[in-house]
Design a protein around this motif. Structure first.
Motif, PDB file in Angstrom:
ATOM      1  N   PRO A  38     -69.652 -13.608  42.867  1.00 44.79           N
ATOM      2  CA  PRO A  38     -69.728 -12.820  41.619  1.00 44.79           C
ATOM      3  C   PRO A  38     -70.487 -11.509  41.788  1.00 44.79           C
ATOM      4  O   PRO A  38     -70.067 -10.471  41.277  1.00 44.79           O
ATOM      5  N   ALA A  39     -71.603 -11.556  42.540  1.00 48.28           N
ATOM      6  CA  ALA A  39     -72.369 -10.328  42.759  1.00 48.28           C
ATOM      7  C   ALA A  39     -71.580  -9.325  43.582  1.00 48.28           C
ATOM      8  O   ALA A  39     -71.581  -8.120  43.288  1.00 48.28           O
ATOM      9  N   VAL A  40     -70.886  -9.798  44.626  1.00 44.30           N
ATOM     10  CA  VAL A  40     -70.076  -8.906  45.456  1.00 44.30           C
ATOM     11  C   VAL A  40     -68.964  -8.269  44.631  1.00 44.30           C
ATOM     12  O   VAL A  40     -68.702  -7.063  44.739  1.00 44.30           O
ATOM     13  N   ILE A  41     -68.323  -9.048  43.787  1.00 44.57           N
ATOM     14  CA  ILE A  41     -67.245  -8.521  42.949  1.00 44.57           C
ATOM     15  C   ILE A  41     -67.783  -7.489  41.969  1.00 44.57           C
ATOM     16  O   ILE A  41     -67.184  -6.411  41.778  1.00 44.57           O
ATOM     17  N   MET A  42     -68.912  -7.776  41.338  1.00 43.84           N
ATOM     18  CA  MET A  42     -69.495  -6.839  40.372  1.00 43.84           C
ATOM     19  C   MET A  42     -69.901  -5.531  41.048  1.00 43.84           C
ATOM     20  O   MET A  42     -69.644  -4.441  40.527  1.00 43.84           O
ATOM     21  N   LEU A  47     -69.895  -0.360  41.259  1.00 45.23           N
ATOM     22  CA  LEU A  47     -70.696   0.557  42.070  1.00 45.23           C
ATOM     23  C   LEU A  47     -69.869   1.213  43.177  1.00 45.23           C
ATOM     24  O   LEU A  47     -69.736   2.441  43.213  1.00 45.23           O
ATOM     25  N   LEU A  48     -69.312   0.402  44.071  1.00 42.47           N
ATOM     26  CA  LEU A  48     -68.609   0.969  45.214  1.00 42.47           C
ATOM     27  C   LEU A  48     -67.334   1.706  44.811  1.00 42.47           C
ATOM     28  O   LEU A  48     -67.058   2.809  45.309  1.00 42.47           O
ATOM     29  N   THR A  49     -66.557   1.118  43.902  1.00 37.02           N
ATOM     30  CA  THR A  49     -65.309   1.771  43.483  1.00 37.02           C
ATOM     31  C   THR A  49     -65.557   3.114  42.811  1.00 37.02           C
ATOM     32  O   THR A  49     -64.901   4.114  43.157  1.00 37.02           O
ATOM     33  N   PRO A  50     -66.488   3.235  41.847  1.00 38.43           N
ATOM     34  CA  PRO A  50     -66.765   4.559  41.279  1.00 38.43           C
ATOM     35  C   PRO A  50     -67.273   5.562  42.310  1.00 38.43           C
ATOM     36  O   PRO A  50     -66.941   6.751  42.235  1.00 38.43           O
ATOM     37  N   VAL A  51     -68.085   5.101  43.282  1.00 35.12           N
ATOM     38  CA  VAL A  51     -68.588   6.017  44.302  1.00 35.12           C
ATOM     39  C   VAL A  51     -67.446   6.562  45.151  1.00 35.12           C
ATOM     40  O   VAL A  51     -67.348   7.772  45.403  1.00 35.12           O
ATOM     41  N   VAL A  52     -66.564   5.672  45.584  1.00 34.50           N
ATOM     42  CA  VAL A  52     -65.412   6.105  46.387  1.00 34.50           C
ATOM     43  C   VAL A  52     -64.508   7.036  45.570  1.00 34.50           C
ATOM     44  O   VAL A  52     -64.046   8.076  46.067  1.00 34.50           O
TER      45      VAL A  52
END
Length: 314
Positions: A38-42, A47-52
């Motif tokens: 769950p933490a990895v998905i969140m 976080l990672l998707t908006p940064v990319v």
């Protein structure tokens, strides 16, 4: 005969034991992934998707709702070195970071050293920590009226001098950044003090007592024992304050809402202004990438220093 049978069965028994160990290890790994999934998905989604996406966006011509499909190369980054507002915002951000490192740390350490062995310690800690509980927007609104032309500071100066004093602390470029940094220090010195008090409490008593017995002065004890042992905590506080200095937005935006050149107050404010007030979303994304790179670089450098300091202490 029994010894020969045992020797013949040993490889099979060993293979079965190894198989059980692998099965147990796989089960533990699977359970661990179930808990952290769950933490990895969140983190990936929020976080990672908006940064990319932000990095990709900085290489386009997206302005408001047009140009997302048009590739701009490094044009947005080249513009950073042409527009004077960016260099002003960069200079103010550097001033912010230096102020966020020096002043909260110096005042917080002084308060921690003063409060650790005095009566009513908890009361004083609560008073100094109280501003941290307030939202930055509320702090900004309060201090806006402190710095206003007819606010608390000018009224106090007028009362002391007997003449009208009307100075725009947050309306002129010479004092606006320093005034808001003072407000930031007022709000953050409490949490810095608490963290340093925890670091002081973790220092073993034996070296301090031995130094006193040997006749060391308070300054010598602080310089050669307390400060080296307190360095890991100091570096943690520094990393937190550096990140806050780079990314502070709400306090600046609320306090300097009437300042004509508010877009230059920091890179965070400049990024917001270009993205949402000016509609240059791709250019604002380039500013965000530069700001994020600076935060990561400085924080990583401090983390390396912290790791080396901890190894030297051990």
């Amino acid at each position: 005969m029994a010894s020969n049978a045992t020797q013949m069965l040993s490889p099979e028994v060993m293979r079965m034991a190894q198989a059980r160990e692998r099965s147990s290890a796989w089960q533990q790994t699977r359970v661990a992934w179930i808990f952290i999934a769950p933490a990895v998905i969140m983190v990936t989604i929020f976080l990672l998707t908006p940064v990319v996406f932000n990095v990709i966006l900085s290489f386009t011509k997206w302005r408001k709702f047009t140009g997302l499909d048009q590739f701009a190369g490094f044009a947005n980054y080249q513009r950073l070195f042409v527009v004077p507002y960016f260099s002003e915002a960069l200079g103010n951000t550097a001033l912010w970071v230096v102020g966020a490192i020096i002043f909260p740390l110096a005042l917080g350490l002084g308060l921690a050293l003063l409060l650790r062995n005095i009566p009513f310690q908890e009361t004083f800690k609560s008073l100094y920590f109280l501003p941290k509980v307030l939202a930055p927007t509320a702090v900004g609104a309060i201090w806006y009226y402190v710095y206003a032309p007819h606010g608390v500071i000018n009224s106090a100066v007028s009362g002391l001098t007997g003449s009208e004093f009307d100075f725009g602390w947050i309306f002129v470029p010479e004092t606006v950044t320093l005034s808001i940094i003072f407000t930031f220090v007022w709000q953050t010195v409490g949490i810095t003090m608490v963290l340093l008090l925890l670091g002081l409490a973790a220092i073993p008593r034996d070296p301090l007592e031995a130094a006193r017995v040997d006749g060391a002065s308070q300054w010598q004890i602080f310089r050669h024992i307390i400060w080296p042992l307190l360095m890991p905590t100091v570096l943690v506080v520094t990393i937190l304050n550096v990140a806050a200095g780079f990314t502070t937005f709400d306090l600046l935006w609320v306090m300097a809402s009437s300042y004509p050149g508010k877009r230059t107050l920091s890179l965070a404010v400049y990024m917001y202004y270009e993205s949402f007030s000016n509609g240059a979303w791709a250019y604002g994304s380039a500013v965000a990438v530069v700001l994020g790179g600076m935060v990561i670089t400085v924080s990583a450098a401090l983390a390396v220093v912290q790791s080396r300091v901890e190894k030297s202490i051990r």
